[in-house]
Design an enzyme around this catalytic site. Structure first.
Site, mmCIF file in Angstrom:
data_model
loop_
_atom_site.group_PDB
_atom_site.id
_atom_site.type_symbol
_atom_site.label_atom_id
_atom_site.label_comp_id
_atom_site.label_asym_id
_atom_site.label_seq_id
_atom_site.Cartn_x
_atom_site.Cartn_y
_atom_site.Cartn_z
ATOM 1 C CG ASP A 145 -0.205 6.334 4.804
ATOM 2 O OD1 ASP A 145 0.272 5.900 3.745
ATOM 3 O OD2 ASP A 145 0.180 5.964 5.928
ATOM 4 C CD GLN A 166 4.970 0.798 7.117
ATOM 5 O OE1 GLN A 166 5.151 1.931 6.662
ATOM 6 N NE2 GLN A 166 4.593 -0.208 6.351
ATOM 7 C CE LYS A 168 6.011 3.338 3.263
ATOM 8 N NZ LYS A 168 4.977 2.936 4.211
HETATM 9 N N1 GUN Z 1 1.703 -0.812 5.641
HETATM 10 C C1 GUN Z 1 1.705 -1.375 4.407
HETATM 11 N N2 GUN Z 1 1.444 -0.443 3.460
HETATM 12 C C2 GUN Z 1 1.293 0.731 4.111
HETATM 13 C C3 GUN Z 1 1.028 2.059 3.674
HETATM 14 O O1 GUN Z 1 0.859 2.359 2.483
HETATM 15 N N3 GUN Z 1 0.966 3.004 4.661
HETATM 16 C C4 GUN Z 1 1.116 2.704 5.969
HETATM 17 N N4 GUN Z 1 1.010 3.698 6.846
HETATM 18 N N5 GUN Z 1 1.356 1.482 6.402
HETATM 19 C C5 GUN Z 1 1.454 0.503 5.471
#
Ligand code: GUN
Length: 302
Positions: free
Chosen positions: A121, A98, A54
């Site tokens: 998200d 996350q 990311k």
């Molecule tokens: N953990 C695995 N996929 C995601 C996601 O798309 N967003 C977040 N915040 N955590 C994750």
């Protein structure tokens, strides 16, 4: 092979190029760039790897990227205060915590503390509600389902009036993709069925699908004979079924298998996503798009 392969990596590159063009233009006209903070608690290897991707993607697009790593034993109240700090920071347009989080922290409380207008998200109840209402209300559709819609639309698959069957009812994929494709909007207007582990005759429902979205997390769940000839098959499953040595790096890597038996399904389907390289690359791409859109909402130019 008869099916057209839906290559997520190519569609990702196309969308990232469009985003970069917009970021450059907004920077020139308004003197600002999208700001994204990624909050990582602890050192879970999968989470570290996701967050690193990311950060790299955000940096390649010229975003302001803040990586905030916190210890595994952080107190819940301290994490909530940290989120509140970024809620008030005008240079930050997107906040991502996350997941998963350590046991001492209530995930729901954390997600509910993020300002819904920075919730890139799309997990905050306000954004879930906005998606349900649809139309102009939608601000941040969750990234994986938003990416699935892009894959379908950009591959030229007709959604208007199509029979869509979603296998899986998670809050992250199943429920939101059903809502997205149900919208009264271009690239949607589908008739949607949501099936799941308690569905009586899963094969019957899958066989009706013009567009079959499988997000069950069960390797090989969908059998080739369940696929309607010519259907569009979107496989969201990323199941680790073993390990192998990478030819490129010489390091151990996971062997991934989807929820659909790809080798046989590709002979029946009209369109199909591979695993890996199908849905996977779209999640981060749509996170970038949501963060750009957050800045555009903030500037009143969305
Ligand atoms: N953990 C695995 N996929 C995601 C996601 O798309 N967003 C977040 N915040 N955590 C994750």
């Amino acid at each position: 092979m008869s099916a057209k392969l839906i290559r997520g990596t190519e569609i990702r590159d196309e969308i990232l190029k469009e985003i970069k063009g917009e970021v450059d233009r907004i920077k020139e006209e308004h003197g600002v760039v999208p700001g994204l903070v990624t909050i990582l608690v602890g050192e879970n290897p999968a989470s570290v790897s996701y967050v690193t991707s990311k950060i790299r993607t955000a940096q390649s697009l010229g975003y302001k990227e803040v990586q905030d790593s916190q210890p595994e034993d952080i107190k819940e109240e301290d994490l909530l205060s940290l989120i509140d700090k970024y809620n008030k920071d005008d240079s930050i347009h997107g906040i991502l915590v996350q997941l998963p989080l350590p046991k001492q922290i209530d995930e729901k409380k954390v997600l509910n503390t993020i300002d819904p207008d920075k919730d890139v998200d799309g997990f905050h109840p306000v954004n879930v509600g906005r998606l349900m209402i649809g139309g102009g209300e939608v601000k941040f559709p969750p990234c994986t389902p938003a990416g699935i819609q892009e894959l379908i639309v950009r591959s030229g698959v007709e959604t208007e009036g199509a029979e869509v069957v979603v296998v899986g009812r998670s809050n992250i994929v199943g429920k939101p993709i059903a809502n997205i494709l149900l919208q009264k909007a271009p690239g949607a207007n589908a008739t949607v069925t949501v099936a799941h582990t308690r569905t009586k005759d899963l094969a019957y429902h899958c066989k009706r699908a013009d567009i079959l979205v499988v997000a069950a997390g069960v390797p090989g769940l969908v059998k080739p004979e369940w696929i309607k000839p010519g259907a569009c098959v979107i496989d969201v499953g990323v199941n680790r079924v073993g390990e192998k040595i990478s030819e490129k790096t010489g390091k151990k890597i996971a062997i991934l298998k989807g929820d659909v038996d790809f080798d046989k399904a590709k002979e029946i389907a009209g369109y199909i996503t591979p695993v890996p390289g199908g849905v996977g690359p779209m999640t981060i791409t749509m996170l970038m798009k949501n963060t750009l859109n957050s800045l555009k909402f903030h500037l009143g130019i969305a």
